[in-house]
Design a protein around this motif. Structure first.
Motif, PDB file in Angstrom:
ATOM      1  N   GLY A 914       0.799  -1.222   0.000  1.00 41.99           N
ATOM      2  CA  GLY A 914       0.000   0.000   0.000  1.00 41.99           C
ATOM      3  C   GLY A 914       0.822   1.258   0.000  1.00 41.99           C
ATOM      4  N   GLY A 915       2.127   1.201   0.020  1.00 39.28           N
ATOM      5  CA  GLY A 915       2.875   2.437  -0.145  1.00 39.28           C
ATOM      6  C   GLY A 915       3.842   2.726   0.989  1.00 39.28           C
ATOM      7  N   ASP A 922      -0.396   6.416   8.207  1.00 41.42           N
ATOM      8  CA  ASP A 922       0.093   5.963   9.507  1.00 41.42           C
ATOM      9  C   ASP A 922      -0.416   4.544   9.721  1.00 41.42           C
ATOM     10  OD1 ASP A 922      -2.581   6.105  10.204  1.00 41.42           O
ATOM     11  OD2 ASP A 922      -2.372   8.083  11.137  1.00 41.42           O
ATOM     12  N   TYR A 923       0.001   3.942  10.812  1.00 41.26           N
ATOM     13  CA  TYR A 923      -0.276   2.525  11.041  1.00 41.26           C
ATOM     14  C   TYR A 923      -1.776   2.248  11.173  1.00 41.26           C
ATOM     15  CZ  TYR A 923      -0.262  -2.073  13.198  1.00 41.26           C
ATOM     16  OH  TYR A 923      -0.503  -3.384  13.479  1.00 41.26           O
ATOM     17  N   GLU A 924      -2.514   3.079  11.909  1.00 39.27           N
ATOM     18  CA  GLU A 924      -3.934   2.823  12.139  1.00 39.27           C
ATOM     19  C   GLU A 924      -4.730   2.903  10.845  1.00 39.27           C
ATOM     20  OE1 GLU A 924      -5.613   1.725  14.671  1.00 39.27           O
ATOM     21  OE2 GLU A 924      -3.698   1.506  15.717  1.00 39.27           O
ATOM     22  N   HIS A 928      -6.818  -0.065   8.937  1.00 41.67           N
ATOM     23  CA  HIS A 928      -8.205   0.143   8.511  1.00 41.67           C
ATOM     24  C   HIS A 928      -8.377  -0.236   7.026  1.00 41.67           C
ATOM     25  CE1 HIS A 928     -12.163   1.949   8.089  1.00 41.67           C
ATOM     26  NE2 HIS A 928     -11.695   2.644   7.046  1.00 41.67           N
ATOM     27  N   VAL A 929      -7.429   0.201   6.189  1.00 47.19           N
ATOM     28  CA  VAL A 929      -7.517  -0.083   4.752  1.00 47.19           C
ATOM     29  C   VAL A 929      -7.383  -1.577   4.483  1.00 47.19           C
ATOM     30  CG1 VAL A 929      -6.313   0.201   2.549  1.00 47.19           C
ATOM     31  CG2 VAL A 929      -6.746   2.182   3.992  1.00 47.19           C
ATOM     32  N   LYS A 969      -5.834 -12.667   6.533  1.00 45.93           N
ATOM     33  CA  LYS A 969      -5.015 -12.264   7.679  1.00 45.93           C
ATOM     34  C   LYS A 969      -5.856 -11.869   8.885  1.00 45.93           C
ATOM     35  CE  LYS A 969      -0.989 -12.667   5.639  1.00 45.93           C
ATOM     36  NZ  LYS A 969      -0.021 -13.696   6.061  1.00 45.93           N
ATOM     37  N   VAL A 970      -7.172 -11.616   8.655  1.00 50.64           N
ATOM     38  CA  VAL A 970      -8.081 -11.240   9.747  1.00 50.64           C
ATOM     39  C   VAL A 970      -8.775 -12.508  10.224  1.00 50.64           C
ATOM     40  CG1 VAL A 970     -10.020  -9.790  10.424  1.00 50.64           C
ATOM     41  CG2 VAL A 970      -8.369  -8.968   8.717  1.00 50.64           C
TER      42      VAL A 970
END
Length: 1001
Positions: A914-915, A922-924, A928-929, A969-970
């Motif tokens: 994702g970049g 940021d991490y959060e 979320h994405v 992964k979830v």
């Protein structure tokens, strides 16, 4: 019908109406058309009399004018009596008594015009009594009944004792004498009349004896036909038909057999119109209903044979079945009951009476009559005679003599064909009735085909006049119908006859391929349901084909058996090949015994075609117009270029390397492009492939395919220009090489940048530049990355092989190729680094820019092939790593890209998630994405698994297998998905084992 007497004539009768009526009757009487004049005069008299009945005209006025017109025709009194008869019936039903009185007064006034006898025949007895023509109507009725009974019901008895045998002996002597001299039928007829009068002979028995003698002397048609025709003037019209019917009735016992001589006599009498077919037909057995039942029974039996041959039967059961079938066949071979209708039909065909023969065949089910060999042979002989002049003129091959066929000694036979137009009118109809049973006469089959070839030669010549073209088109259409309905089905029923097949191919190859393949399609799909015999033959042949394919014997006997089957049963072999493609090679080897027509029929199966075309000379043009799938298989088999739909990750990675590495992996990107590239020189390829704007705008080629064809040209032009610049200015520094490469790219791609502008609307170029669009579509994975692991893997394989071989040049080539590609990739990356600032203009919004990038670049290319999906993923990663202005990586990944498994798989495989964290998220937000993406994937996957549709379930299981290392992964999403997959395993274990295997994997 319009009234002939206007109302004005009745109102002004004395002034002018009477004279107008007289003139009308005179004009109608002078009409040359007797029938029309009769009906019109009858209507005029009826209208006049009806005006009298209604009271519009006095009866004496009407009787006076009728007296004036009665002499215009001889049958005028009879016409007037008919009018009175009609009015008698009409007025007797009316309640108004005055109208009945007016009618009676009119008839009384006209008694001087019509005789009493005629009126007694036409009018009702009560009316006659009221007119005074008879005393009592009851007595008149009784007398009438007695007279009718005497005329129609009282049997005339002959005193057989008065008949003398000597008379019949003399009669037989008269008919049996030598007729070759000056004896005529008129002379014999006078003698017969004398014998009948002198010896009190029964005229009907005399006629019966004449027919008996005629049966025994069939060569004297010219004598007996006029004799019978003249004799019939002394008999009732139906007498001759009744006597013949009685003769046929005599042979209708189960053990009886009607002699052929009787059939012939009846046929000759029919041809000379001495009897009517409708009158004789009712005396013949079996009835039409029985024939129809027999036909239906044959259809049912044929279907039962098909069903039995398709059943799987154990060996012991098969033996019992064969014994039962043998018993049934023996029962069928017993003598069938005599079919008098078919016997008469055969006799009619032999004497050339096609009109009556056609009428009999029309009463029966299609091809029922010609399914009997005697009928088919007789009809074939009639066709032989009819086509003889035309065949001798245009059909006989050079050097062939043949046996001329004499015409029938019968002026009433069909006219012999002298031209193709007469062939269509006289012969084609006969062939349509013959249908598949032309197979009984291979010589006639060859003649018809040769006439077809001669016609096609004339049809395709440019010398035909304009006014004849329409006739020629009609003839060509009729020839196609004959080929479909007669020639191909007949070939199916013939014993193995390669000569006939080659003869037919001689005509077929003159047809355009569209017509040929349509005929083959109808031959396979429709023809075999048109007749029970064809149904049986098809089933038996398919069974034989399966046996040969099962044996797998490569001996000559087996191969010749294959030749037998390939008359039309190629379809059965092709069906087996479609199921078991490992049979292609042995079958191809056995096809050396086939004919040209067989090869043309075989040109209908993709992978099989490729192998056949490579080994045998077959016309390709028609085939390649039919199906891109066939083109794919032809290229694969003839050029050895294959396309792999299911690739491993190693194969995909290897596809990014050079040609040496691709060859080691035994694969190529797209067959057709590879075929062109490998079979054309670079210069020829460039000459033959149009520019990108021409491909898209004029030929309407899809953009992805157009760039696929154009990429080799761009790479060649850039490479040539780069080599040219290197030679012009010597310098080995890496910087100089990169600069020269970039210059080469600018010179070659500048026209392309201009050309692509016409491919899309001007609004598109507000957000992405033509340079970026052309760059994306012109590059390949070879330009973006070097597959070091693939090169290392192949080099290690070659190192192992080196132990057995002293020198291995392949390894050196691979290492050199890897080095060369590495330098090329570095130059491309430098070029892209310089170009990136001008790629995405983003005059609207970033969201709009990403949408156009996905729609015009990513989506079309990532579904073009597996390696293109890999390219798309790497290109997006590269654009991100180059930090291209106005490019939002998150927006790009958050859109529809994840719907394409190959694209998504490569993203996961690269570990690119994702970049850049510092620059983008940021991490959060990243968590979320990722959760959103996993949730969408899970929702779509569960939906596909729960549809119950095979395709959806299979496809999503394949996708999940590919992305398994990185998804899910979830935890809770993975558990939900796992439950659905477990449910699929339970439900599909017995129903669809392939889905069960995928789910378990």
């Amino acid at each position: 019908m319009a009234a002939l007497l206007p109302a004005e004539w009745i109102k002004n009768w004395e002034k002018g109406g009477k004279s107008e009526f007289v003139q009308l009757c005179r004009a109608l009487s002078e009409n040359k058309n007797h029938d029309v004049g009769f009906r019109d005069i009858q209507q005029a008299l009826y209208e006049l009399a009806y005006h009298v009945v209604r009271g519009n005209l006095k009866h004496d006025q009407a009787s006076n004018v009728l007296g004036d017109v009665i002499e215009f025709r001889e049958d005028m009194p009879s016409i007037l009596a008919d009018v009175f008869c009609i009015l008698d019936i009409e007025t007797s039903c009316l309640e108004e008594k005055n109208k009945r009185d007016h009618f009676t007064q009119l008839v009384l006034a006209c008694l001087y015009l019509v005789s009493d006898t005629v009126l007694k025949e036409r009018l009702d007895p009560e009316t006659l009594e009221s007119l005074g023509l008879i005393k009592q109507s009851q007595q008149f009725n009784q007398k009438s009944v007695k007279i009718k009974t005497k005329l129609f019901y009282k049997q005339q008895k002959f005193n057989l004792l008065r008949e003398e045998n000597e008379g019949y002996a003399k009669l037989i002597a008269e008919l049996g004498q030598d007729l070759s001299g000056s004896i005529t039928s008129d002379l014999i007829l006078e003698n017969i009349k004398s014998l009948i009068g002198c010896f009190n002979l029964d005229p009907n028995r005399v006629l019966d004896i004449i027919l008996e003698v005629y049966e025994c002397r069939p060569e004297y048609d010219d004598f007996f036909v006029p004799l019978i025709e003249s004799y019939m003037y002394m008999c009732e019209p139906q007498t001759l038909c009744h006597i013949l019917g009685f003769k046929f009735k005599f042979y209708q016992d189960p053990s009886g057999e009607t002699p052929s001589s009787l059939y012939r006599v009846a046929a000759v009498l029919l041809q000379h119109n001495l009897i009517d077919l409708e009158d004789l037909y009712v005396h013949l057995l079996p009835g039409d209903n029985a024939i129809m039942e027999e036909h239906k029974r044959e259809i049912v039996e044929a279907k039962q044979i098909v069903r039995k041959l398709t059943m799987v039967v154990l060996s012991s059961e098969k033996t019992e079945e064969k014994e039962k079938e043998k018993e049934k066949e023996e029962e069928k071979t017993e003598k069938p009951p005599d079919n008098q209708k078919l016997g008469l039909l055969e006799a009619l065909l032999k004497i050339g009476d096609w009109q009556h023969a056609q009428s009999i065949m029309d009463q029966m089910p299609p091809f029922y009559s010609t399914s009997h060999k005697a009928i088919a042979v007789a009809l074939c002989q009639l066709v032989h005679v009819t086509i003889e002049p035309l065949y001798r003129r245009v059909g006989v091959p050079k050097g062939a003599k043949g046996s001329p066929i004499s015409s029938l000694p019968n002026k009433r036979a069909p006219k012999q064909a002298e031209s193709f137009e007469e062939l269509r009118k006289e012969v084609f109809n006969m062939l349509c009735y013959l249908g598949p049973h032309l197979s009984h006469d291979p010589i006639l089959f060859a003649k018809v085909v040769r006439l077809g070839k001669a016609f096609m030669k004339e049809f395709q010549s440019d010398g035909s006049k304009q006014e004849d073209k329409e006739k020629m088109e009609t003839l060509f259409s009729c020839l196609l119908s004959i080929t479909d309905q007669v020639l191909l089905p007949s070939l199916s029923l013939m014993d193995c006859n390669a000569c006939m097949s080659e003869e037919l191919w001689g005509m077929f190859k003159t047809f355009p391929y569209q017509y040929r393949y349509r005929l083959y399609g109808q031959w396979k799909n429709e023809t075999y349901n048109s007749h029970p015999l064809l149904v049986k033959v098809k089933a038996q042949t398919i069974d034989r084909a399966k046996y040969i394919m099962k044996c797998g014997d490569s001996s000559k006997e087996s191969q010749e058996s294959c030749h037998v089957l390939c008359r039309f049963e190629c379809m059965a072999i092709l069906s087996q090949i479609q199921k078991y493609d490992n049979l292609i090679t042995p079958v191809v080897d056995s096809l050396k015994y086939l004919t040209s027509l067989n090869y043309d029929v075989l040109a209908c199966l993709a992978s099989f075609c490729g192998a056949v075309f490579r080994k045998y000379p077959i016309e390709l043009a028609g085939l390649l117009h039919f199906d891109l799938l066939i083109l794919k298989e032809v290229v694969q088999k003839m050029a050895g270029i294959e396309i792999t739909e299911e690739m491993t990750m190693e194969q995909l990675e290897a596809m990014t390397g050079g040609e040496q590495l691709k060859a080691e992996c035994h694969d190529t990107l797209v067959q057709f492009g590879g075929f062109l590239a490998s079979n054309l020189s670079t210069e020829d390829y460039i000459k033959r492939v149009p520019s990108i704007d021409v491909l898209c705008n004029e030929f309407h080629t899809p953009h992805d395919a157009a760039f696929f064809l154009s990429r080799p040209m761009y790479a060649h032009h850039i490479s040539s220009k780069y080599d040219e610049l290197k030679k012009a200015e010597k310098g080995n520094k890496q910087q100089h090489k990169v600069h020269k490469y970039i210059t080469s790219c600018e010179l070659v791609m500048a026209p392309v940048h201009e050309a692509v502008i016409s491919l899309h609307l001007p609004k598109v170029w507000d957000d992405i530049s033509p340079q970026f669009y052309a760059t994306f579509w012109s590059l390949t994975m070879y330009d973006l990355a070097v597959p070091h692991s693939s090169y290392d893997r192949e080099v290690n394989k070659l190192k192992v092989q080196m132990k057995a071989i002293d020198d291995n040049q392949e390894m050196d080539k691979l290492l050199e190729e890897e080095k060369k590609q590495l330098e090329h990739v570095q130059r491309v990356l430098q070029r892209l680094k310089l170009e990136k600032d001008n790629w995405l203009l983003a005059k609207s919004t970033k969201n709009e820019t990403i949408t156009k990038f996905l729609q015009l670049c990513i989506f079309p290319r990532c579904i073009f092939s597996a390696i293109d999906a890999v390219y798309c993923a790497h290109f997006v990663e590269l654009v991100h790593q180059q930090k291209t202005p106005n490019f939002s990586t998150l927006l790009c990944y958050d859109r529809e890209c994840g719907n394409y498994p190959g694209f998504l798989t490569i993203l996961r495989a690269t570990g690119f998630d994702g970049g850049n964290k510092a620059d983008q998220l940021d991490y959060e937000n990243f968590r979320h994405v990722v959760h959103k993406w996993h949730y969408k994937l899970t929702k779509a996957s569960v939906h596909c698994l729960e549809t119950g549709e095979y395709t959806h379930i299979r496809n999503i299981l394949i996708v999940l297998t590919k992305i398994l290392p990185w998804y899910p992964k979830v935890l809770n999403l993975g558990q939900a998905l796992e439950r659905r997959v477990h449910k699929i395993c339970q439900e599909e274990k017995e129903k669809r084992p392939d889905l069960y295997a995928l789910a378990m994997g």
